[in-house]
Scaffold this motif. Sequence first.
Motif, mmCIF file in Angstrom:
data_model
loop_
_atom_site.group_PDB
_atom_site.id
_atom_site.type_symbol
_atom_site.label_atom_id
_atom_site.label_comp_id
_atom_site.label_asym_id
_atom_site.label_seq_id
_atom_site.Cartn_x
_atom_site.Cartn_y
_atom_site.Cartn_z
ATOM 1 N N VAL A 122 -16.550 -6.617 -2.259
ATOM 2 C CA VAL A 122 -15.289 -7.004 -3.218
ATOM 3 C C VAL A 122 -14.317 -8.070 -2.364
ATOM 4 O O VAL A 122 -14.426 -8.248 -1.327
ATOM 5 C CB VAL A 122 -14.594 -5.489 -3.392
ATOM 6 C CG1 VAL A 122 -15.427 -4.480 -4.228
ATOM 7 C CG2 VAL A 122 -14.060 -5.030 -2.229
ATOM 8 N N LEU A 123 -13.326 -8.477 -3.510
ATOM 9 C CA LEU A 123 -12.459 -9.326 -2.826
ATOM 10 C C LEU A 123 -11.559 -8.773 -1.788
ATOM 11 O O LEU A 123 -11.094 -7.792 -2.198
ATOM 12 C CB LEU A 123 -11.557 -9.895 -4.195
ATOM 13 C CG LEU A 123 -12.228 -10.921 -5.148
ATOM 14 C CD1 LEU A 123 -11.662 -10.921 -6.525
ATOM 15 C CD2 LEU A 123 -12.737 -12.163 -4.561
ATOM 16 N N LYS A 124 -11.470 -9.368 -0.475
ATOM 17 C CA LYS A 124 -10.812 -8.944 0.405
ATOM 18 C C LYS A 124 -9.435 -8.452 -0.069
ATOM 19 O O LYS A 124 -8.807 -9.217 -0.695
ATOM 20 C CB LYS A 124 -10.869 -9.959 1.412
ATOM 21 C CG LYS A 124 -11.521 -10.155 2.508
ATOM 22 C CD LYS A 124 -11.359 -11.147 3.405
ATOM 23 C CE LYS A 124 -12.804 -11.220 4.559
ATOM 24 N NZ LYS A 124 -12.838 -12.435 5.281
ATOM 25 N N HIS A 125 -8.820 -7.450 0.535
ATOM 26 C CA HIS A 125 -7.437 -6.758 0.204
ATOM 27 C C HIS A 125 -7.254 -6.088 -1.239
ATOM 28 O O HIS A 125 -6.083 -5.752 -1.530
ATOM 29 C CB HIS A 125 -6.473 -8.089 0.493
ATOM 30 C CG HIS A 125 -6.534 -8.427 1.700
ATOM 31 N ND1 HIS A 125 -6.466 -8.031 2.976
ATOM 32 C CD2 HIS A 125 -6.841 -9.846 2.122
ATOM 33 C CE1 HIS A 125 -6.601 -8.791 3.988
ATOM 34 N NE2 HIS A 125 -6.714 -10.060 3.628
ATOM 35 N N SER A 126 -8.240 -6.508 -2.346
ATOM 36 C CA SER A 126 -7.917 -6.083 -3.285
ATOM 37 C C SER A 126 -7.773 -4.488 -3.560
ATOM 38 O O SER A 126 -7.519 -4.241 -4.700
ATOM 39 C CB SER A 126 -9.201 -6.704 -4.528
ATOM 40 O OG SER A 126 -10.618 -6.169 -4.288
ATOM 41 N N ASP A 127 -7.923 -3.880 -2.887
ATOM 42 C CA ASP A 127 -7.819 -2.368 -2.719
ATOM 43 C C ASP A 127 -6.547 -2.021 -2.265
ATOM 44 O O ASP A 127 -5.907 -0.860 -2.176
ATOM 45 C CB ASP A 127 -8.906 -1.499 -2.066
ATOM 46 C CG ASP A 127 -10.041 -1.209 -3.132
ATOM 47 O OD1 ASP A 127 -9.733 -1.028 -4.113
ATOM 48 O OD2 ASP A 127 -11.167 -1.249 -2.797
ATOM 49 N N HIS A 128 -6.084 -2.999 -1.203
ATOM 50 C CA HIS A 128 -4.758 -2.565 -0.441
ATOM 51 C C HIS A 128 -3.846 -3.791 -0.811
ATOM 52 O O HIS A 128 -3.377 -4.238 0.325
ATOM 53 C CB HIS A 128 -4.867 -2.319 0.671
ATOM 54 C CG HIS A 128 -5.997 -1.082 0.972
ATOM 55 N ND1 HIS A 128 -5.756 0.040 0.769
ATOM 56 C CD2 HIS A 128 -7.100 -1.344 1.281
ATOM 57 C CE1 HIS A 128 -6.804 1.057 0.749
ATOM 58 N NE2 HIS A 128 -7.619 0.138 1.021
#
Length: 359
Positions: free
Chosen positions: A73-79
């Motif tokens: 997934v796109l980096k940092h997209s969960d946080h």
Amino acid sequence: MKNPRILKVGIDFGNSMSVIAADNGMTACVPSYVGFPKDMIARKLLGKEILYGSEAVKHRLSCNVFRPLELGVLKHSDHIDENPAGYKQTIEVAKRLLEHLIDLVTNGRPEDYIIRAVIGAPALASENNKQGLLDISEGILDGVQVASEPFTVAYGMGLLNNALIIDIGAGTVDLCRMQGMFPSKDDQLTTYKAGDFIDNIFFDLIEAKYPDANYTLNMLKQFKEEHAIISNSSEKLYLNLPINGKPTALDVTEEMRQACRGIVPDITEGIKYLVSTYDPEFQAELKENIILAGGGSQIIGLSEELEKYMLATLGYGSVKKHPDPVYAGANGALMFCKDLPDDEWTETKNRTKQQSAKK
Ligand SMILES: Nc1ncnc2c1ncn2[C@@H]1O[C@H](COP(=O)(O)OP(=O)(O)OP(=O)(O)O)[C@@H](O)[C@H]1O
Ligand SMILES: [Mg+2]
């Protein structure tokens, strides 16, 4: 421009490889790296402001190189809250990569088309992960739908019922059971021991056995892509690495096997779970229809290893490799894109409005 043609595309954004297939017959695959020259000397040497794929890797010493995806997934997209600047940078880099893919299938003339895309996301991507894909599409695509990656592989093969797709990528292995409808969360599993995991194990094993050898993770990854094997074979694998500057042929046969085997237990657990929780009347057919896709499916002996496991724990099972593992996701996404009726798309001419991630 008058009546631009609608171009439909399927996109598989991977940790390792980004792949696009368009309904004008054009396809492209680019390693998921974007590089920006570090200073004016680098710009002069390279003669450009931005480099993509293998070219970015080749010139990594004179470029700042980014991989916009992590664990599928796109980096940092969960946080995003924890690192808003990092997320912003990821979006910018991923946008450039997406633009590049679109340029490759439009011969650099995206303005000639209204572009509708289906983009793959890992089986259990969060809403934030999917929103990230919509964010990067803004200004580049006219209409976007996000679909589960193993689902797109199944769709492309016409395997809509009683089939289990296992997509072995760099960051994730995605398993998805098809039962004649859109897969739900219960039909999908993601494990995080995939190609990158193999590379790291391989690195550690070689470091332990040959502490004086010099190498990078990238060198080992390339070697793996040519020689990955899980089965016992009498042939020895030798890797040429410098020791004190002198190229030396090192036996890495057992290390390669051990590293490749590292991803098997989680995959077999996933197979067991998805088979044993399926409608018992159709379990036999499901076990006949296990398909491996993604770059990692090319490990020699992997399908046989999984069949051996299924024979021992589930009675039997047939595991086949997708004939075109690299394009499987993008081609399936394109086929899905072509089949979606017009009323599923509400694109605008100025490419500013995206649809919500429905699938
Ligand atoms: N012949 C091969 N044998 C073994 N592994 C391979 C081979 N070719 C590629 N790989 C590995 O497959 C992985 C890339 O596969 P793929 O392109 O399907 O992943 P991705 O879609 O970029 O990643 P993800 O799905 O996790 O986002 C990498 O780890 C790569 O090293
Ligand atoms: Mg993938």
